[in-house]
Motif scaffolding. Sequence first.
Motif, short mmCIF file in Angstrom:
data_model
loop_
_atom_site.label_atom_id
_atom_site.label_comp_id
_atom_site.label_asym_id
_atom_site.label_seq_id
_atom_site.Cartn_x
_atom_site.Cartn_y
_atom_site.Cartn_z
N LEU A 1 54.19 41.01 31.26
CA LEU A 1 53.73 42.38 31.02
C LEU A 1 52.92 42.99 32.16
CD1 LEU A 1 52.62 42.11 27.28
CD2 LEU A 1 54.75 43.03 28.20
N ALA A 2 52.13 42.19 32.86
CA ALA A 2 51.19 42.73 33.84
C ALA A 2 51.85 43.49 35.00
CB ALA A 2 50.30 41.61 34.37
N PRO A 3 52.99 43.06 35.54
CA PRO A 3 53.56 43.76 36.69
C PRO A 3 53.80 45.26 36.46
CG PRO A 3 54.61 41.64 36.47
CD PRO A 3 53.75 41.83 35.23
N ALA A 4 54.14 45.67 35.27
CA ALA A 4 54.37 47.09 35.01
C ALA A 4 53.09 47.89 35.18
CB ALA A 4 54.95 47.28 33.60
N ALA A 5 51.98 47.34 34.73
CA ALA A 5 50.68 48.02 34.88
C ALA A 5 50.32 48.14 36.35
CB ALA A 5 49.59 47.27 34.12
N PHE A 6 50.52 47.07 37.11
CA PHE A 6 50.20 47.11 38.53
C PHE A 6 51.07 48.13 39.26
CE2 PHE A 6 48.90 42.55 37.69
CZ PHE A 6 47.54 42.84 37.64
N ALA A 7 52.35 48.13 38.99
CA ALA A 7 53.27 49.06 39.64
C ALA A 7 52.91 50.52 39.33
CB ALA A 7 54.71 48.77 39.23
N ALA A 8 52.51 50.78 38.10
CA ALA A 8 52.18 52.14 37.69
C ALA A 8 50.93 52.68 38.39
CB ALA A 8 51.98 52.20 36.18
N HIS A 9 50.12 51.79 38.97
CA HIS A 9 48.88 52.22 39.60
C HIS A 9 48.85 51.95 41.11
CE1 HIS A 9 47.88 52.14 35.33
NE2 HIS A 9 47.12 53.15 35.66
N GLY A 10 50.02 51.77 41.68
CA GLY A 10 50.14 51.65 43.13
C GLY A 10 49.59 50.36 43.72
N ALA A 11 49.58 49.30 42.94
CA ALA A 11 49.02 48.03 43.40
C ALA A 11 49.95 47.31 44.35
CB ALA A 11 48.73 47.13 42.20
N ARG A 12 49.34 46.55 45.25
CA ARG A 12 50.09 45.72 46.19
C ARG A 12 49.39 44.36 46.26
NH1 ARG A 12 50.42 45.08 52.28
NH2 ARG A 12 48.37 46.04 52.35
N HIS B 1 44.02 31.98 42.85
CA HIS B 1 43.27 33.09 43.44
C HIS B 1 44.24 34.24 43.69
CE1 HIS B 1 40.17 30.08 44.01
NE2 HIS B 1 41.16 29.29 44.40
N VAL B 2 43.80 35.44 43.34
CA VAL B 2 44.67 36.62 43.46
C VAL B 2 43.87 37.76 44.08
CG1 VAL B 2 46.13 38.25 42.21
CG2 VAL B 2 45.90 35.90 41.38
N VAL B 3 44.47 38.44 45.06
CA VAL B 3 43.87 39.64 45.65
C VAL B 3 44.92 40.74 45.56
CG1 VAL B 3 42.85 40.70 47.70
CG2 VAL B 3 42.48 38.25 47.24
N ILE B 4 44.53 41.85 44.92
CA ILE B 4 45.46 42.97 44.72
C ILE B 4 44.81 44.23 45.31
CG2 ILE B 4 46.80 44.29 43.05
CD1 ILE B 4 46.23 41.97 41.04
N GLU B 5 45.55 44.91 46.15
CA GLU B 5 45.06 46.15 46.77
C GLU B 5 45.52 47.36 45.96
OE1 GLU B 5 44.93 47.49 51.27
OE2 GLU B 5 46.95 47.65 50.43
N PHE B 6 44.61 48.31 45.78
CA PHE B 6 44.91 49.58 45.11
C PHE B 6 44.58 50.72 46.06
CE2 PHE B 6 44.44 46.68 41.62
CZ PHE B 6 45.31 47.15 40.65
N PRO B 7 45.22 51.86 45.90
CA PRO B 7 44.96 52.98 46.80
C PRO B 7 43.55 53.55 46.69
CG PRO B 7 46.56 53.60 45.11
CD PRO B 7 46.30 52.14 44.95
N SER B 8 42.87 53.29 45.56
CA SER B 8 41.52 53.83 45.37
C SER B 8 40.79 53.03 44.29
CB SER B 8 41.58 55.30 44.95
OG SER B 8 42.15 55.39 43.64
N LEU B 9 39.48 53.20 44.27
CA LEU B 9 38.68 52.58 43.22
C LEU B 9 39.09 53.12 41.85
CD1 LEU B 9 36.35 50.57 42.85
CD2 LEU B 9 34.77 52.47 43.14
N ALA C 1 42.05 54.16 40.96
CA ALA C 1 43.33 53.55 40.57
C ALA C 1 43.12 52.13 40.07
CB ALA C 1 44.31 53.57 41.74
N ALA C 2 42.24 51.37 40.72
CA ALA C 2 41.96 50.00 40.28
C ALA C 2 41.36 49.98 38.89
CB ALA C 2 41.03 49.32 41.28
N TYR D 1 47.98 47.27 30.86
CA TYR D 1 47.25 46.08 31.31
C TYR D 1 46.50 45.42 30.16
CZ TYR D 1 44.79 42.57 33.76
OH TYR D 1 44.34 41.32 34.13
N GLN D 2 45.94 46.20 29.30
CA GLN D 2 45.21 45.61 28.17
C GLN D 2 46.14 44.83 27.25
OE1 GLN D 2 41.82 45.34 27.75
NE2 GLN D 2 41.91 46.08 29.86
N ALA D 3 47.39 45.27 27.13
CA ALA D 3 48.38 44.50 26.36
C ALA D 3 48.67 43.18 27.05
CB ALA D 3 49.66 45.31 26.18
N ALA D 4 48.79 43.21 28.38
CA ALA D 4 49.01 41.97 29.14
C ALA D 4 47.80 41.06 29.01
CB ALA D 4 49.28 42.29 30.60
N ARG D 5 46.62 41.62 29.15
CA ARG D 5 45.38 40.85 29.04
C ARG D 5 45.28 40.16 27.69
NH1 ARG D 5 40.13 42.05 27.36
NH2 ARG D 5 38.58 40.80 28.44
#
Length: 95
Positions: free
Chosen positions: A23-34, A53-61, A63-64, A73-77
């Motif tokens: 489920l989580a990848p859809a949330a990340f994609a929707a918010h411009g995550a890399r 360990h995971v580091v994910i970049e977002f275009p802005s605070l 968006a994160a 994301y809450q459904a994935a969580r």
Amino acid sequence: MTAYWIAHVTVTDPEAYQGYQALAPAAFAAHGARFLARGGAHEVLEGPMLDRHVVIEFPSLAAARACYQSAEYQAARARREGAAVAHVVIVEGLG
């Protein structure tokens, strides 16, 4: 200004954790995550041994934060509950 999720995750139930991973990848994609780092080889220099360990970049605070607060994301969580111990922080980038 960019922002980053930094997550340290210890998976305790790999089978159940797959629900989060589905489920989580859809949330990340929707918010411009890399993804900059996700699992892989690591070396703990200080502090407790953590598995993943995971580091994910977002275009802005904004968006994160929006990603974390999103229904997707809450459904994935919720699927991660009981399957992993996670420590997640959002950090604002330098420029």
